[in-house]
Structure formats: structure tokens, C-alpha cells
Enzyme design. Structure first.
Site, short mmCIF file in Angstrom:
data_model
loop_
_atom_site.label_atom_id
_atom_site.label_comp_id
_atom_site.label_asym_id
_atom_site.label_seq_id
_atom_site.Cartn_x
_atom_site.Cartn_y
_atom_site.Cartn_z
N LYS A 54 7.28 3.86 -2.65
CA LYS A 54 6.37 4.59 -1.85
C LYS A 54 7.40 5.54 -0.99
O LYS A 54 6.64 6.78 -0.54
CB LYS A 54 5.92 3.37 -0.85
N GLN A 98 4.93 -4.42 3.92
CA GLN A 98 4.94 -4.83 2.52
C GLN A 98 4.41 -6.31 2.58
O GLN A 98 5.01 -7.33 3.21
CB GLN A 98 6.23 -4.45 2.00
N ASP A 121 -2.98 0.84 4.34
CA ASP A 121 -3.40 0.09 3.70
C ASP A 121 -4.73 -0.20 3.63
O ASP A 121 -5.34 -0.75 2.61
CB ASP A 121 -2.67 -1.19 3.49
N1 GUN Z 1 1.99 -5.94 -2.00
C1 GUN Z 1 1.44 -5.71 -3.05
N2 GUN Z 1 0.44 -4.62 -3.20
C2 GUN Z 1 0.41 -4.30 -1.89
C3 GUN Z 1 -0.22 -3.15 -1.45
O1 GUN Z 1 -0.85 -2.31 -1.88
N3 GUN Z 1 0.27 -2.99 0.15
C4 GUN Z 1 1.18 -4.04 0.73
N4 GUN Z 1 1.28 -3.44 1.99
N5 GUN Z 1 1.64 -4.75 0.06
C5 GUN Z 1 1.26 -4.83 -1.16
#
Ligand code: GUN
Length: 288
Positions: A54, A98, A121
Site C-alpha cells: 500500500k 491494518q 477503508d
Molecule cells: N486486512 C485485510 N484486508 C484489509 C483491508 O482492505 N483494509 C484493512 N485496513 N485491513 C485489511
């Protein structure tokens, strides 16, 4: 039938190029660089890889990004205090915590602490609620948003199609169902209590699987001509990555299929970049 490939790698590269061009235009106009804060609690290796990907994507499009790596022992209070500081920080447009967080932390309380306008998100109840109500200008959860972009690339009108989502997670299954409902599909969401799963998947014009079980769904569970979207990323005993769909046999039935890797995964990251740009507009008081 041999399915056409929905190539998330290529489509997401186009989206990223579009975000990069918009960042350059923003800076050329004297604007501020969009900023993303990523918060990672603990040292889960899979989460570390996701976070690195990311942040690399942010750097490629010219975003400012910062990583807040908290120790495994951090308290909920420390995490909430960090979110308060990021909410108040004018360099930060988007905040990403996350997931998953350790069980001792109340994930809902953490997500609800993020300002909805910085919730890139799209997990805050305000944003999920707006998605449920089809209200425009909402920050939408990244994976379902990326899947809607992939589906648009098939050129197939979605209105009236029967859509089946396998998996009911907050991150994928539930918001996916809301997206497909907003697109006027008829929705079935399957989960561990679903009876006769094969009967449900065979009825799907649009099939989205987010189960986390390697090659769980065989070709004879899939309708001829379906749009088959595989969110699963599973490592097999020989170390290769496979989806929830049995790619070879499903490819013989579906009209379109996403590969794993290179399908949904890159679209999630492209959606995060789009959401961060949208959040930057929201901070300026512009409509998202
Ligand atoms: N863990 C797995 N997928 C995601 C996501 O799309 N966003 C976040 N913040 N954590 C994750």
C-alpha cells in the site's frame, strides 16, 4: 466456453496512472500532496506485506504517506490517541488501520474513532450506512469497489442479474452485497450456515467468492456464462497462490474470470488510492 480473463493488473495500472495525473494537476495548481497514514499494530508477516504494498503504491502516485508501527503490546487507549492525532493532522487525508487487530482490542471502537471523511477503508458505520442507502460521495470499501470496476470492464449490464456472494465478512462480503444491490442485482449472501451452497452458486450470473479455502468451488458449481470474481488468496502446500475458485474448471464454464494473483488484489490497492484522493477533496470541503 473458455472464460475471458478480467485482468486486474492492467486495469489497476490504468487507474493508478489516472490518480497520479490528478495528483500532478493538484500540485501544479498549488495544492497540497494527498496524505495517507497507515497504522500497523504488531508484526503479522502477511499484514506487513500488505502495508508495504500500500505504501509503495502511494509513493508511485505521489502521495505523502506515513507508517505508524505500534508494538504488539500497545493498548487500545494508545491506538485511539493516535487516531485522534491523525484525525486532527491536516497533512493526513486518509487513515488506514491494518486489520485484523488482536482480540483484546475492540475493532469497532477503533474504526468508529476515525473521522468518516478520513476513513479510506470505508469501514466506518457512517460510510457503510451511506452505501446501504446508496447515498453518493461515500468512501466505499476498497475490495468491493475494485470489483465493481472490474465488472464494469466486462461491458455486461448488471441490472436484474442474480448475484451470489460467498462469504459474509465486514471487509468484503457484506459491502459487496450492498454494492451489487445498488447496481440492481438480486442478491444472495452465503455463509457457514448456508444450506446447499452448490445450488446457490449454480444460480449466480455474478459469483463473488471470499472464503479463504483453496480451489473450494469447482466448475460444476458455476453457471454457464457467469461472471466469476475470486477474492480468495490462498497458499497451497507447494507454495503457490490460488483462489477460492478452481480456476481451470471454472474457466470452462464462466464468461469472465479473475485470476489469482493479478485479479482482485491489485484493484483493492487502486481503490485505496482513489479513496485517498477523494478524502483529500473532502478535507477541502469539496464534494467527494
Ligand atoms: N486486512 C485485510 N484486508 C484489509 C483491508 O482492505 N483494509 C484493512 N485496513 N485491513 C485489511
Amino acid at each position: 466456453m473458455s472464460a475471458r480473463i478480467l485482468d486486474g493488473k492492467t486495469i489497476s495500472a490504468d487507474l493508478r496512472a489516472g490518480v497520479k495525473a490528478r495528483v500532478e494537476a493538484l500540485l501544479a495548481g498549488g495544492g497540497r500532496r494527498p496524505g495517507l497514514a497507515v497504522v500497523l499494530l504488531g508484526r503479522d508477516p502477511a499484514s506487513e506485506v500488505y502495508v508495504r504494498n500500500k505504501r509503495n503504491a502511494c509513493a508511485q502516485v505521489g502521495f505523502y504517506s506515513e507508517l505508524h508501527g505500534l508494538s504488539e503490546a500497545s493498548s487500545q487507549g494508545q491506538l485511539l490517541a493516535l487516531i485522534d492525532a491523525l484525525n486532527a493532522d491536516s497533512r493526513i487525508d486518509g487513515i488506514l488501520i491494518q486489520l485484523p487487530l488482536p482480540d483484546r482490542i475492540d475493532t469497532e471502537a477503533v474504526i468508529e474513532r476515525i473521522l468518516p471523511t478520513k476513513d479510506v477503508d470505508g469501514f466506518h458505520p457512517y460510510n457503510i450506512g451511506r452505501l446501504a442507502l446508496r447515498t453518493p460521495s461515500v468512501l466505499r470499501p476498497c475490495t468491493p469497489k475494485g470489483i465493481m470496476t472490474l465488472l464494469a470492464h466486462t461491458g455486461r449490464a448488471l441490472e436484474g442479474l442474480d448475484a451470489v456472494v460467498v462469504g459474509e465478512s465486514d471487509i468484503v462480503g457484506r459491502p459487496m452485497a450492498l454494492e451489487l444491490l445498488a447496481a440492481r442485482c438480486t442478491i444472495t449472501v452465503c455463509h457457514e450456515y448456508t444450506r446447499d451452497l452448490a445450488e446457490k452458486t449454480r444460480s449466480a450470473d455474478v459469483l463473488v467468492t471470499a472464503v479463504g479455502r483453496p480451489r473450494f468451488i469447482p466448475g460444476d458449481w458455476v453457471k454457464e456464462g457467469a461472471l466469476a470474481i475470486d477474492v480468495g488468496i490462498n497458499r497451497t502446500t507447494d507454495g503457490s497462490l490460488v483462489g477460492d475458485l478452481d480456476f481451470a474448471s471454472v474457466s470452462r464454464r464462466a464468461a469472465w474470470i479473475t485470476p489469482v494473483p493479478g485479479g482482485v488484489g491489485p484493484m483493492t490497492i487502486a481503490s485505496l488510492l482513489e479513496n485517498t484522493l477523494q478524502a483529500a477533496r473532502l478535507q477541502l470541503g469539496e464534494p467527494g
